[in-house]
Design a protein around this motif. Structure first.
Motif, PDB file in Angstrom:
ATOM      1  N   GLY A 158      35.944  40.623  27.571  1.00 18.80           N
ATOM      2  CA  GLY A 158      35.554  41.162  28.869  1.00 18.80           C
ATOM      3  C   GLY A 158      34.474  42.217  28.803  1.00 18.80           C
ATOM      4  O   GLY A 158      34.006  42.672  29.845  1.00 18.80           O
ATOM      5  N   THR A 171      42.299  41.767  35.086  1.00 18.25           N
ATOM      6  CA  THR A 171      41.949  40.362  35.244  1.00 18.25           C
ATOM      7  C   THR A 171      43.217  39.660  35.721  1.00 18.25           C
ATOM      8  O   THR A 171      44.159  40.305  36.150  1.00 18.25           O
ATOM      9  CB  THR A 171      41.404  39.760  33.932  1.00 18.25           C
ATOM     10  OG1 THR A 171      40.979  38.409  34.170  1.00 18.25           O
ATOM     11  CG2 THR A 171      42.434  39.764  32.819  1.00 18.25           C
ATOM     12  N   SER A 172      43.240  38.332  35.681  1.00 17.09           N
ATOM     13  CA  SER A 172      44.462  37.618  36.056  1.00 17.09           C
ATOM     14  C   SER A 172      44.559  36.341  35.234  1.00 17.09           C
ATOM     15  O   SER A 172      43.577  35.853  34.671  1.00 17.09           O
ATOM     16  CB  SER A 172      44.471  37.278  37.551  1.00 17.09           C
ATOM     17  OG  SER A 172      43.717  36.112  37.829  1.00 17.09           O
ATOM     18  N   TYR A 199      32.203  40.728  36.270  1.00 21.52           N
ATOM     19  CA  TYR A 199      32.730  40.511  37.611  1.00 21.52           C
ATOM     20  C   TYR A 199      32.468  39.071  38.057  1.00 21.52           C
ATOM     21  O   TYR A 199      31.407  38.523  37.744  1.00 21.52           O
ATOM     22  CB  TYR A 199      32.037  41.488  38.570  1.00 21.52           C
ATOM     23  CG  TYR A 199      32.525  41.392  39.987  1.00 21.52           C
ATOM     24  CD1 TYR A 199      33.669  42.069  40.383  1.00 21.52           C
ATOM     25  CD2 TYR A 199      31.843  40.617  40.915  1.00 21.52           C
ATOM     26  CE1 TYR A 199      34.133  41.970  41.685  1.00 21.52           C
ATOM     27  CE2 TYR A 199      32.310  40.513  42.218  1.00 21.52           C
ATOM     28  CZ  TYR A 199      33.448  41.192  42.590  1.00 21.52           C
ATOM     29  OH  TYR A 199      33.895  41.091  43.876  1.00 21.52           O
ATOM     30  N   TYR A 226      42.277  33.572  36.543  1.00 19.16           N
ATOM     31  CA  TYR A 226      40.879  33.826  36.217  1.00 19.16           C
ATOM     32  C   TYR A 226      40.584  33.482  34.767  1.00 19.16           C
ATOM     33  O   TYR A 226      39.541  32.914  34.438  1.00 19.16           O
ATOM     34  CB  TYR A 226      40.522  35.276  36.500  1.00 19.16           C
ATOM     35  CG  TYR A 226      39.861  35.480  37.842  1.00 19.16           C
ATOM     36  CD1 TYR A 226      38.998  34.521  38.372  1.00 19.16           C
ATOM     37  CD2 TYR A 226      40.101  36.625  38.593  1.00 19.16           C
ATOM     38  CE1 TYR A 226      38.401  34.699  39.598  1.00 19.16           C
ATOM     39  CE2 TYR A 226      39.492  36.811  39.825  1.00 19.16           C
ATOM     40  CZ  TYR A 226      38.648  35.849  40.320  1.00 19.16           C
ATOM     41  OH  TYR A 226      38.050  36.023  41.542  1.00 19.16           O
ATOM     42  N   LEU A 227      41.497  33.823  33.880  1.00 25.71           N
ATOM     43  CA  LEU A 227      41.274  33.541  32.465  1.00 25.71           C
ATOM     44  C   LEU A 227      41.266  32.042  32.197  1.00 25.71           C
ATOM     45  O   LEU A 227      40.432  31.539  31.444  1.00 25.71           O
ATOM     46  CB  LEU A 227      42.347  34.238  31.632  1.00 25.71           C
ATOM     47  CG  LEU A 227      42.291  35.770  31.676  1.00 25.71           C
ATOM     48  CD1 LEU A 227      43.493  36.371  30.968  1.00 25.71           C
ATOM     49  CD2 LEU A 227      40.996  36.296  31.080  1.00 25.71           C
ATOM     50  N   TYR A 234      35.604  38.197  37.140  1.00 26.76           N
ATOM     51  CA  TYR A 234      36.734  37.863  36.275  1.00 26.76           C
ATOM     52  C   TYR A 234      37.389  39.097  35.656  1.00 26.76           C
ATOM     53  O   TYR A 234      38.583  39.101  35.395  1.00 26.76           O
ATOM     54  CB  TYR A 234      36.283  36.888  35.193  1.00 26.76           C
ATOM     55  CG  TYR A 234      35.763  35.599  35.774  1.00 26.76           C
ATOM     56  CD1 TYR A 234      36.642  34.637  36.266  1.00 26.76           C
ATOM     57  CD2 TYR A 234      34.398  35.352  35.873  1.00 26.76           C
ATOM     58  CE1 TYR A 234      36.177  33.451  36.826  1.00 26.76           C
ATOM     59  CE2 TYR A 234      33.915  34.176  36.436  1.00 26.76           C
ATOM     60  CZ  TYR A 234      34.801  33.236  36.910  1.00 26.76           C
ATOM     61  OH  TYR A 234      34.340  32.080  37.464  1.00 26.76           O
ATOM     62  N   PHE A 235      36.593  40.118  35.386  1.00 33.46           N
ATOM     63  CA  PHE A 235      37.115  41.399  34.927  1.00 33.46           C
ATOM     64  C   PHE A 235      36.526  42.482  35.819  1.00 33.46           C
ATOM     65  O   PHE A 235      35.326  42.464  36.093  1.00 33.46           O
ATOM     66  CB  PHE A 235      36.690  41.691  33.483  1.00 33.46           C
ATOM     67  CG  PHE A 235      37.373  40.844  32.446  1.00 33.46           C
ATOM     68  CD1 PHE A 235      38.418  41.364  31.692  1.00 33.46           C
ATOM     69  CD2 PHE A 235      36.959  39.542  32.195  1.00 33.46           C
ATOM     70  CE1 PHE A 235      39.043  40.596  30.711  1.00 33.46           C
ATOM     71  CE2 PHE A 235      37.570  38.768  31.229  1.00 33.46           C
ATOM     72  CZ  PHE A 235      38.618  39.293  30.483  1.00 33.46           C
ATOM     73  N   PRO A 258      39.870  42.075  41.157  1.00 36.61           N
ATOM     74  CA  PRO A 258      39.106  40.837  41.150  1.00 36.61           C
ATOM     75  C   PRO A 258      39.283  40.067  42.437  1.00 36.61           C
ATOM     76  O   PRO A 258      40.355  40.107  43.044  1.00 36.61           O
ATOM     77  CB  PRO A 258      39.709  40.062  39.958  1.00 36.61           C
ATOM     78  CG  PRO A 258      40.332  41.107  39.100  1.00 36.61           C
ATOM     79  CD  PRO A 258      40.798  42.165  40.037  1.00 36.61           C
TER      80      PRO A 258
END
Length: 401
Positions: free
Chosen positions: A190, A218-219, A196, A222-223, A198-199, A33
């Motif tokens: 996701g 992901t991270s 994209y 981002y979540l 985010y995933f 990402p």
């Protein structure tokens, strides 16, 4: 609108969402990402992602703020960050081809249980320990109904997954997410609703090509960005229960944390723990070794050191809990399983190199798990990472310690 029209609209939506997801993943095949580095070999946690360190924490800042999830002490700066958010409950797979996973080292709590066919899966809960730096999470996998039940105890956390079991019947996790109204409150899927950047699918996440189902990344930041865009902050959205409108509340309202020690307990002589979830499935067998110097349990799996791919550090826990319950299944052609998640049962609590024969209880789906003595009094847990392995009570005799 007729039922037929609604069905057609739903099918078109799913096809459209799947197409978008597939397009973006195809365009970014092998890429991490944006804001997430795919180079995770460093031992320096601040380099886990391109975002790196997120908070300005002074070296001398006191660590005196207890995490509501696991009691570990953090700084006031970290607490101010987590109080604006809700926890993330993230589905992470455990197939041998998916190892080592990314992110488990910074989870506050991990639930471990069978997904199907002898293969275990994790639901890692991130909150306090993931505020100081962005943390890469991988590989993300699909929802299972019993994990939904355990997640529900955290008052609608962000539930993060890629698709899920959706066969008709009691294992229909995606149907239950709909029944619970989570799509409008806390569900981050996701597969259909987020794509994209985010995933993404990183087919080289382990430095070698792996099959598609083991590649979604992901991270944590981002979540939480997705959650913020949907206005899913620490406040649960206003919602309807039947004809009653329930006002927005802080997720911690009504949440009863576990009880934690005021002082460290005495060190015992139980230095190793081992168990298999299913007899003969040694690829998922777990071994914990107590390190008295750090007062932590070090995790091995399948006879090898279990590390986090982000920093190559061995996974460790302050509390290891083996929760014994009823296992049912396989119940369908997909080999899905069911676990009894409410009521009461036996548990083994390992901390400080000792073992306590405990009881677990969960009044209903939305209640938090409790760990008590035989009289029903909460047992104080050690402060820090808590790892809960859920297994059939018929296998209790196979737990070695």
């Amino acid at each position: 609108m007729t039922k037929k029209m609604l069905l057609v609209a739903l099918v078109l939506y799913i096809l459209s969402a799947t197409g978008t997801f597939t397009y973006f993943y195809a365009q970014n095949k092998g890429a991490a990402p944006a804001g997430v580095s795919s180079d995770n070999s460093s031992d320096d946690d601040s380099n886990q992602t391109a975002l790196g360190s997120l908070l300005d924490i002074k070296a001398d800042e006191a660590r005196d703020q207890a995490c509501p999830l696991n009691g570990k002490l953090f700084t006031k700066t970290e607490k101010e960050a987590w109080e604006k958010r809700r926890p993330l409950a993230v589905m992470i797979e455990n197939s041998p081809d998916a190892r080592p996973q990314s992110g488990l080292y910074h989870a506050d709590i991990v639930f471990e249980a069978m997904a199907e066919g002898g293969v275990t899966r994790f639901m890692a809960v991130f909150y306090c320990g993931a505020q100081a730096q962005d943390t890469l999470l991988a590989p993300i996998r699909s929802a299972r109904t019993y994990f939904l039940d355990w997640a529900s105890g955290f008052n609608r956390p962000m539930y993060v997954h890629v698709g899920g079991a959706n066969t008709p019947g009691p294992a229909d996790a995606l149907g239950q997410i709909g029944d619970y109204g989570w799509q409008l409150q806390n569900d981050i899927n996701g597969l259909f609703t987020v794509a994209y950047p985010y995933f993404v699918r990183n087919e080289n996440r382990l430095g070698k090509e792996v099959d598609t189902e083991h590649t979604v990344e992901t991270s944590t930041e981002y979540l939480w960005q997705i959650a913020a865009k949907r206005k899913w902050t620490n406040m649960s959205p206003e919602r309807k229960v039947g004809k009653t409108v329930v006002a927005a509340t802080d997720w911690k309202d009504g949440y009863k944390p576990w009880t934690f020690e005021k002082e460290k307990g005495k060190t015992g002589s139980v230095n190793s723990i081992s168990y298999e979830f299913w007899s003969g499935y040694s690829q998922y067998g777990v071994q914990w070794t107590y390190d008295s110097a750090t007062d932590l349990y070090k995790r091995n799996m399948a006879g090898e050191v279990h590390v986090d791919h982000n920093n190559q550090k061995q996974l460790m826990a302050s509390n290891v809990i083996v929760l014994l319950t009823t296992e049912k299944g396989p119940i369908d052609e997909k080999k899905h399983l069911l676990y009894t998640t409410t009521g009461t049962g036996d548990a083994l609590l390992f901390m400080h190199g000792d073992v306590v024969k405990a009881r677990w209880s969960k009044k209903d789906r939305e209640s938090e798990l409790r760990f008590t003595d035989a009289k029903g009094t909460d047992l104080p847990l050690a402060r820090g990472m808590t790892w809960i392995s859920v297994m059939s009570k018929t296998n209790a005799a196979d737990i070695k310690y």
